[in-house]
Design a protein around this motif. Sequence first.
Motif, PDB file in Angstrom:
ATOM      1  N   PRO A   1      31.772 -27.704 -37.215  1.00 43.42           N
ATOM      2  CA  PRO A   1      31.307 -28.787 -36.345  1.00 43.42           C
ATOM      3  C   PRO A   1      31.865 -30.128 -36.801  1.00 43.42           C
ATOM      4  CG  PRO A   1      29.594 -28.139 -37.880  1.00 43.42           C
ATOM      5  CD  PRO A   1      30.741 -27.203 -38.092  1.00 43.42           C
ATOM      6  N   ASN A   2      32.020 -31.040 -35.875  1.00 48.81           N
ATOM      7  CA  ASN A   2      32.440 -32.395 -36.178  1.00 48.81           C
ATOM      8  C   ASN A   2      31.279 -33.342 -35.899  1.00 48.81           C
ATOM      9  OD1 ASN A   2      35.062 -31.658 -36.882  1.00 48.81           O
ATOM     10  ND2 ASN A   2      35.705 -31.668 -34.752  1.00 48.81           N
ATOM     11  N   GLY A   3      31.355 -34.564 -36.420  1.00 48.87           N
ATOM     12  CA  GLY A   3      30.308 -35.547 -36.178  1.00 48.87           C
ATOM     13  C   GLY A   3      29.407 -35.714 -37.377  1.00 48.87           C
ATOM     14  N   THR A   4      28.174 -36.207 -37.137  1.00 49.10           N
ATOM     15  CA  THR A   4      27.197 -36.430 -38.193  1.00 49.10           C
ATOM     16  C   THR A   4      26.049 -35.450 -38.021  1.00 49.10           C
ATOM     17  OG1 THR A   4      27.771 -38.765 -38.265  1.00 49.10           O
ATOM     18  CG2 THR A   4      25.674 -38.136 -39.248  1.00 49.10           C
ATOM     19  N   ILE A   5      25.677 -34.802 -39.127  1.00 51.59           N
ATOM     20  CA  ILE A   5      24.631 -33.785 -39.113  1.00 51.59           C
ATOM     21  C   ILE A   5      23.616 -34.145 -40.194  1.00 51.59           C
ATOM     22  CG2 ILE A   5      24.153 -31.334 -39.457  1.00 51.59           C
ATOM     23  CD1 ILE A   5      27.229 -30.935 -38.836  1.00 51.59           C
ATOM     24  N   LEU A   6      22.324 -34.069 -39.879  1.00 54.89           N
ATOM     25  CA  LEU A   6      21.267 -34.290 -40.865  1.00 54.89           C
ATOM     26  C   LEU A   6      20.642 -32.945 -41.181  1.00 54.89           C
ATOM     27  CD1 LEU A   6      19.406 -36.175 -42.530  1.00 54.89           C
ATOM     28  CD2 LEU A   6      17.898 -36.226 -40.529  1.00 54.89           C
ATOM     29  N   ILE A   7      20.603 -32.588 -42.488  1.00 55.02           N
ATOM     30  CA  ILE A   7      19.913 -31.360 -42.881  1.00 55.02           C
ATOM     31  C   ILE A   7      18.749 -31.708 -43.797  1.00 55.02           C
ATOM     32  CG2 ILE A   7      21.926 -29.877 -42.565  1.00 55.02           C
ATOM     33  CD1 ILE A   7      22.309 -29.838 -45.577  1.00 55.02           C
ATOM     34  N   THR A   8      17.662 -30.962 -43.642  1.00 54.34           N
ATOM     35  CA  THR A   8      16.452 -31.213 -44.420  1.00 54.34           C
ATOM     36  C   THR A   8      16.032 -30.000 -45.237  1.00 54.34           C
ATOM     37  OG1 THR A   8      15.082 -30.621 -42.523  1.00 54.34           O
ATOM     38  CG2 THR A   8      15.610 -32.965 -42.808  1.00 54.34           C
ATOM     39  N   ASP A   9      16.816 -28.927 -45.193  1.00 64.16           N
ATOM     40  CA  ASP A   9      16.546 -27.748 -46.001  1.00 64.16           C
ATOM     41  C   ASP A   9      17.877 -27.080 -46.343  1.00 64.16           C
ATOM     42  OD1 ASP A   9      15.093 -25.915 -47.437  1.00 64.16           O
ATOM     43  OD2 ASP A   9      13.984 -25.116 -45.725  1.00 64.16           O
ATOM     44  N   CYS A  22      36.235 -28.670 -40.726  1.00 63.87           N
ATOM     45  CA  CYS A  22      35.566 -29.644 -39.867  1.00 63.87           C
ATOM     46  C   CYS A  22      35.932 -31.056 -40.291  1.00 63.87           C
ATOM     47  CB  CYS A  22      34.056 -29.454 -39.918  1.00 63.87           C
ATOM     48  SG  CYS A  22      33.328 -29.792 -41.525  1.00 63.87           S
ATOM     49  N   ASN A  23      35.382 -31.987 -39.584  1.00 64.65           N
ATOM     50  CA  ASN A  23      35.502 -33.388 -39.908  1.00 64.65           C
ATOM     51  C   ASN A  23      34.096 -33.962 -39.741  1.00 64.65           C
ATOM     52  OD1 ASN A  23      36.587 -35.776 -40.608  1.00 64.65           O
ATOM     53  ND2 ASN A  23      37.640 -36.150 -38.678  1.00 64.65           N
ATOM     54  N   ALA A  24      33.189 -33.503 -40.599  1.00 59.51           N
ATOM     55  CA  ALA A  24      31.775 -33.816 -40.400  1.00 59.51           C
ATOM     56  C   ALA A  24      31.200 -34.563 -41.596  1.00 59.51           C
ATOM     57  CB  ALA A  24      30.976 -32.536 -40.179  1.00 59.51           C
ATOM     58  N   LEU A  25      30.292 -35.460 -41.304  1.00 58.38           N
ATOM     59  CA  LEU A  25      29.468 -36.105 -42.311  1.00 58.38           C
ATOM     60  C   LEU A  25      28.129 -35.392 -42.286  1.00 58.38           C
ATOM     61  CD1 LEU A  25      28.576 -38.300 -44.298  1.00 58.38           C
ATOM     62  CD2 LEU A  25      28.083 -39.754 -42.321  1.00 58.38           C
ATOM     63  N   ILE A  26      27.782 -34.751 -43.395  1.00 57.81           N
ATOM     64  CA  ILE A  26      26.514 -34.041 -43.486  1.00 57.81           C
ATOM     65  C   ILE A  26      25.601 -34.851 -44.392  1.00 57.81           C
ATOM     66  CG2 ILE A  26      25.369 -31.904 -44.148  1.00 57.81           C
ATOM     67  CD1 ILE A  26      28.064 -30.483 -43.640  1.00 57.81           C
ATOM     68  N   LEU A  27      24.564 -35.424 -43.803  1.00 61.37           N
ATOM     69  CA  LEU A  27      23.583 -36.210 -44.549  1.00 61.37           C
ATOM     70  C   LEU A  27      22.448 -35.287 -44.979  1.00 61.37           C
ATOM     71  CD1 LEU A  27      23.453 -39.332 -42.211  1.00 61.37           C
ATOM     72  CD2 LEU A  27      24.719 -39.072 -44.345  1.00 61.37           C
ATOM     73  N   LYS A  57      37.071 -26.932 -45.641  1.00 64.39           N
ATOM     74  CA  LYS A  57      37.959 -28.081 -45.535  1.00 64.39           C
ATOM     75  C   LYS A  57      37.286 -29.192 -44.735  1.00 64.39           C
ATOM     76  CE  LYS A  57      42.694 -29.153 -44.203  1.00 64.39           C
ATOM     77  NZ  LYS A  57      43.926 -28.603 -43.667  1.00 64.39           N
ATOM     78  N   GLY A  58      37.347 -30.416 -45.277  1.00 62.12           N
ATOM     79  CA  GLY A  58      36.888 -31.576 -44.541  1.00 62.12           C
ATOM     80  C   GLY A  58      35.395 -31.854 -44.592  1.00 62.12           C
ATOM     81  N   LEU A  59      34.668 -31.243 -45.523  1.00 61.27           N
ATOM     82  CA  LEU A  59      33.229 -31.491 -45.626  1.00 61.27           C
ATOM     83  C   LEU A  59      32.966 -32.829 -46.320  1.00 61.27           C
ATOM     84  CD1 LEU A  59      31.888 -28.050 -46.881  1.00 61.27           C
ATOM     85  CD2 LEU A  59      31.726 -28.964 -44.566  1.00 61.27           C
ATOM     86  N   PHE A  60      32.034 -33.592 -45.817  1.00 62.99           N
ATOM     87  CA  PHE A  60      31.570 -34.819 -46.462  1.00 62.99           C
ATOM     88  C   PHE A  60      30.059 -34.694 -46.589  1.00 62.99           C
ATOM     89  CE2 PHE A  60      32.275 -39.664 -46.731  1.00 62.99           C
ATOM     90  CZ  PHE A  60      31.146 -39.830 -47.503  1.00 62.99           C
ATOM     91  N   LEU A  61      29.592 -34.395 -47.797  1.00 58.51           N
ATOM     92  CA  LEU A  61      28.150 -34.254 -48.067  1.00 58.51           C
ATOM     93  C   LEU A  61      27.652 -35.517 -48.738  1.00 58.51           C
ATOM     94  CD1 LEU A  61      27.829 -30.703 -49.646  1.00 58.51           C
ATOM     95  CD2 LEU A  61      27.129 -31.393 -47.372  1.00 58.51           C
ATOM     96  N   ARG A  62      26.553 -36.053 -48.247  1.00 60.39           N
ATOM     97  CA  ARG A  62      25.996 -37.258 -48.853  1.00 60.39           C
ATOM     98  C   ARG A  62      24.477 -37.187 -48.863  1.00 60.39           C
ATOM     99  NH1 ARG A  62      25.911 -43.417 -47.170  1.00 60.39           N
ATOM    100  NH2 ARG A  62      25.474 -44.249 -49.227  1.00 60.39           N
ATOM    101  N   CYS A  63      23.892 -37.469 -50.028  1.00 57.75           N
ATOM    102  CA  CYS A  63      22.435 -37.547 -50.154  1.00 57.75           C
ATOM    103  C   CYS A  63      21.991 -38.931 -49.686  1.00 57.75           C
ATOM    104  CB  CYS A  63      22.020 -37.317 -51.602  1.00 57.75           C
ATOM    105  SG  CYS A  63      20.241 -37.335 -51.859  1.00 57.75           S
ATOM    106  N   VAL A  64      20.991 -38.958 -48.813  1.00 55.18           N
ATOM    107  CA  VAL A  64      20.556 -40.244 -48.267  1.00 55.18           C
ATOM    108  C   VAL A  64      19.461 -40.907 -49.102  1.00 55.18           C
ATOM    109  CG1 VAL A  64      21.222 -39.655 -45.912  1.00 55.18           C
ATOM    110  CG2 VAL A  64      18.886 -39.181 -46.676  1.00 55.18           C
TER     111      VAL A  64
END
Length: 186
Positions: A1-9, A22-27, A57-64
Amino acid sequence: PNGTILITDTIDIDVEKISIECNALILCDMSKEKYALRFGNTGDYNGRYNKGRTLYKGLFLRCVNTDINLRSNAILFTGTMETAGSSNITFENCVIQDFNNGLTYADRSYFIRMNNSDLYGNVTQINIIGGVDTGENIKFTNCAIANGGTALECDNSLSTVYFNGCSIDYNYNRIFNIKKGIVFVD
């Protein structure tokens, strides 16, 4: 998936079956003891090696969570005695930022490569803990490991970790805390 995704678990990823490009920002917004992504394997040893490398490839994981004492963990590589574990995996062009532990290698995690990627602002950037078949041939090539606490914690006598062409900068606690294992820096 592309875009911004929020995960809580925690999201479980079976390396036998799933590759991600992907080209996704996973918060990530979850409690401290959890991992955003847990890589494992439901297959057997032979099936794992017959399929070649799994690519992420292309994962951007960030803790908010901005409170350093409440940050969750980014990625856990693990397996069990019954499965092949997390092995023969390649990450490219990924960013893992602002977690408690950036990458954690536990039971049956080995032959994992990180290429052209950044570990940034994690309290412990790379954590190789004791376990069964853990830490063999872990490679970082052309990566930046910066602005965190400790670049590498290694407590496994089976571990061999390679840093080739990496920038390891401004980690405020230590660069390496090696209790057991071998580390090569080029």
